[in-house]
Design a protein around this motif. Sequence first.
Motif, PDB file in Angstrom:
ATOM      1  N   LEU A 182      92.880  54.019  23.435  1.00  0.00           N
ATOM      2  CA  LEU A 182      92.065  54.590  24.518  1.00  0.00           C
ATOM      3  C   LEU A 182      91.162  53.536  25.152  1.00  0.00           C
ATOM      4  CD1 LEU A 182      91.073  58.117  23.090  1.00  0.00           C
ATOM      5  CD2 LEU A 182      92.664  57.611  24.934  1.00  0.00           C
ATOM      6  N   GLY A 183      91.421  52.293  24.840  1.00  0.00           N
ATOM      7  CA  GLY A 183      90.651  51.194  25.441  1.00  0.00           C
ATOM      8  C   GLY A 183      89.189  51.234  25.042  1.00  0.00           C
ATOM      9  N   GLN A 184      88.931  51.643  23.793  1.00  0.00           N
ATOM     10  CA  GLN A 184      87.530  51.827  23.388  1.00  0.00           C
ATOM     11  C   GLN A 184      86.866  50.530  22.934  1.00  0.00           C
ATOM     12  OE1 GLN A 184      87.521  55.112  20.632  1.00  0.00           O
ATOM     13  NE2 GLN A 184      87.648  56.624  22.276  1.00  0.00           N
ATOM     14  N   PHE A 196      82.991  49.469  23.264  1.00  0.00           N
ATOM     15  CA  PHE A 196      81.721  50.038  23.732  1.00  0.00           C
ATOM     16  C   PHE A 196      80.734  48.939  24.107  1.00  0.00           C
ATOM     17  CE2 PHE A 196      83.731  53.060  20.792  1.00  0.00           C
ATOM     18  CZ  PHE A 196      83.903  54.121  21.673  1.00  0.00           C
ATOM     19  N   LEU A 197      80.032  49.160  25.195  1.00  0.00           N
ATOM     20  CA  LEU A 197      79.048  48.183  25.668  1.00  0.00           C
ATOM     21  C   LEU A 197      77.848  48.186  24.737  1.00  0.00           C
ATOM     22  CD1 LEU A 197      78.641  48.392  29.536  1.00  0.00           C
ATOM     23  CD2 LEU A 197      78.655  46.312  28.147  1.00  0.00           C
ATOM     24  N   GLY A 212      85.063  57.950  31.036  1.00  0.00           N
ATOM     25  CA  GLY A 212      84.954  57.433  29.680  1.00  0.00           C
ATOM     26  C   GLY A 212      83.534  57.126  29.259  1.00  0.00           C
ATOM     27  N   GLY A 226      82.248  57.423  26.465  1.00  0.00           N
ATOM     28  CA  GLY A 226      82.242  56.841  25.111  1.00  0.00           C
ATOM     29  C   GLY A 226      81.137  57.430  24.278  1.00  0.00           C
ATOM     30  N   GLU A 257      85.621  62.486  29.496  1.00  0.00           N
ATOM     31  CA  GLU A 257      85.990  61.750  28.286  1.00  0.00           C
ATOM     32  C   GLU A 257      87.248  62.370  27.686  1.00  0.00           C
ATOM     33  OE1 GLU A 257      84.901  58.834  26.559  1.00  0.00           O
ATOM     34  OE2 GLU A 257      86.756  59.446  25.582  1.00  0.00           O
ATOM     35  N   LYS A 258      88.205  61.498  27.370  1.00  0.00           N
ATOM     36  CA  LYS A 258      89.486  61.982  26.835  1.00  0.00           C
ATOM     37  C   LYS A 258      89.459  62.203  25.327  1.00  0.00           C
ATOM     38  CE  LYS A 258      94.390  60.894  26.969  1.00  0.00           C
ATOM     39  NZ  LYS A 258      95.394  59.919  27.360  1.00  0.00           N
ATOM     40  N   ASP A 306      91.599  64.104  30.605  1.00  0.00           N
ATOM     41  CA  ASP A 306      92.183  62.823  31.001  1.00  0.00           C
ATOM     42  C   ASP A 306      91.968  62.658  32.496  1.00  0.00           C
ATOM     43  OD1 ASP A 306      93.862  60.817  31.868  1.00  0.00           O
ATOM     44  OD2 ASP A 306      95.555  61.434  30.611  1.00  0.00           O
ATOM     45  N   VAL A 307      91.243  61.629  32.889  1.00  0.00           N
ATOM     46  CA  VAL A 307      90.904  61.460  34.304  1.00  0.00           C
ATOM     47  C   VAL A 307      92.167  61.346  35.167  1.00  0.00           C
ATOM     48  CG1 VAL A 307      90.681  58.934  34.224  1.00  0.00           C
ATOM     49  CG2 VAL A 307      89.401  60.206  35.916  1.00  0.00           C
ATOM     50  N   ASN A 336      82.452  51.990  32.832  1.00  0.00           N
ATOM     51  CA  ASN A 336      83.105  50.960  32.037  1.00  0.00           C
ATOM     52  C   ASN A 336      84.429  51.585  31.632  1.00  0.00           C
ATOM     53  OD1 ASN A 336      83.875  49.029  30.164  1.00  0.00           O
ATOM     54  ND2 ASN A 336      82.408  49.702  28.608  1.00  0.00           N
ATOM     55  N   PRO A 375      88.523  52.411  30.706  1.00  0.00           N
ATOM     56  CA  PRO A 375      89.552  51.885  29.800  1.00  0.00           C
ATOM     57  C   PRO A 375      90.530  51.056  30.638  1.00  0.00           C
ATOM     58  CG  PRO A 375      89.894  54.246  30.233  1.00  0.00           C
ATOM     59  CD  PRO A 375      88.629  53.861  30.924  1.00  0.00           C
ATOM     60  N   TYR A 378      93.558  50.116  30.393  1.00  0.00           N
ATOM     61  CA  TYR A 378      94.982  50.425  30.558  1.00  0.00           C
ATOM     62  C   TYR A 378      95.268  51.291  31.784  1.00  0.00           C
ATOM     63  CZ  TYR A 378      94.348  55.171  28.613  1.00  0.00           C
ATOM     64  OH  TYR A 378      93.954  56.477  28.415  1.00  0.00           O
TER      65      TYR A 378
HETATM   66  N1  SAM Z   1      81.294  53.985  28.693  1.00  0.00           N
HETATM   67  C1  SAM Z   1      81.353  53.579  27.311  1.00  0.00           C
HETATM   68  C2  SAM Z   1      80.640  52.260  27.135  1.00  0.00           C
HETATM   69  O1  SAM Z   1      80.418  51.585  28.148  1.00  0.00           O
HETATM   70  O2  SAM Z   1      80.318  51.902  26.019  1.00  0.00           O
HETATM   71  C3  SAM Z   1      82.787  53.513  26.803  1.00  0.00           C
HETATM   72  C4  SAM Z   1      83.715  52.602  27.534  1.00  0.00           C
HETATM   73  S1  SAM Z   1      85.305  52.390  26.799  1.00  0.00           S
HETATM   74  C5  SAM Z   1      85.770  50.837  27.530  1.00  0.00           C
HETATM   75  C6  SAM Z   1      86.369  53.497  27.674  1.00  0.00           C
HETATM   76  C7  SAM Z   1      86.168  54.980  27.416  1.00  0.00           C
HETATM   77  O3  SAM Z   1      87.124  55.718  28.188  1.00  0.00           O
HETATM   78  C8  SAM Z   1      86.384  55.426  25.985  1.00  0.00           C
HETATM   79  O4  SAM Z   1      85.331  56.277  25.597  1.00  0.00           O
HETATM   80  C9  SAM Z   1      87.718  56.196  26.005  1.00  0.00           C
HETATM   81  O5  SAM Z   1      87.805  57.194  25.016  1.00  0.00           O
HETATM   82  C10 SAM Z   1      87.697  56.769  27.405  1.00  0.00           C
HETATM   83  N2  SAM Z   1      89.037  57.055  27.965  1.00  0.00           N
HETATM   84  C11 SAM Z   1      90.190  56.404  27.717  1.00  0.00           C
HETATM   85  N3  SAM Z   1      91.199  56.910  28.462  1.00  0.00           N
HETATM   86  C12 SAM Z   1      90.656  57.907  29.219  1.00  0.00           C
HETATM   87  C13 SAM Z   1      91.180  58.813  30.182  1.00  0.00           C
HETATM   88  N4  SAM Z   1      92.461  58.765  30.527  1.00  0.00           N
HETATM   89  N5  SAM Z   1      90.354  59.728  30.753  1.00  0.00           N
HETATM   90  C14 SAM Z   1      89.033  59.757  30.394  1.00  0.00           C
HETATM   91  N6  SAM Z   1      88.481  58.930  29.490  1.00  0.00           N
HETATM   92  C15 SAM Z   1      89.272  58.008  28.903  1.00  0.00           C
END
Ligand code: SAM
Length: 283
Positions: free
Chosen positions: A8-10, A12-13, A38, A40, A59-60, A87-88, A111, A113, A115
Amino acid sequence: MPFAKKSLGQNFLISPRVVGAIVAAGNLKEREIVLEIGPGKGTLTRALLEAGAHVRAIEKDDRLIPILAKVFEKEIANGKLELIHGDVMALGDGIFSREWGGSDSYKVIANIPYYITGALIRNFLSAKIKPSLMVLMVQKEVAERIIARDGKESILSLSVKVYATPELVMNVSRGNFFPIPNVDSAVIKLSNIRNPFSDENGAPDENHKIGKIAEQRFFEIIKAGFAQKRKKLISNLEKVMPAMSGEMPKEKLKILFEKLGLDENIRAEDIPLKMWLKLSSQN
Ligand code: SAM
């Protein structure tokens, strides 16, 4: 706290400085609507709320929803935060058409994901109700390609620039995230978001066609133009022009290039957006 999911591209900042810079780039006014993709663990969400925004966060990851719901109990109760589990990419235009306190103006600040970077930017910029601004954390190489500071365009840079003005806000090294990703990142800002194919906003030049068909044609032409990167543009276009717009043999293309002041030997990456718009509006 659940483990970070790579799928899920997690990442976290963890840097308040970077979070602050993202929010500042959003230039938020009190009660402005922000769509965050997302959230997070809610680090950026918290800063957006503190800046006075009303946030709709999607948030997924189902493991994060109860955590966010608890952390932001008060903000959810008083309507400053709307948390959507989903899922966005699957929500489509549904995210814009939902009632937003009577407003259809919104900014996307996230921020994201990585992918889904390309598809996500494309979806928002070509949406019927477009955001007024997007501030996004993306992979550094992707930011560089979008902005094309070296003057070399790509399908990605043109697909963004046709709708918006991209600029770099800051580079962000991998150490600002946890877990530490394998790539560096950058924050970009897409402003001046518009639909150049709409007559309301004014066509970029007198020859430019308007509407959905012009939009499709533009994307067909840039895809064709970049089909074989090493080839000259004229050879790449030769193959698709006849199928799309009646007879357009090489001779005709040569005449068109001359009319537009284009060198016959030019390659797709050296052509600026304005010229692609002209090329795609020819019959
Ligand atoms: N915003 C947080 C931060 O800055 O710490 C988290 C950023 S992290 C790079 C990406 C976030 O997007 C994760 O929480 C992940 O679960 C969520 N995510 C991944 N795919 C998604 C999707 N298709 N739709 C919604 N959220 C998604």
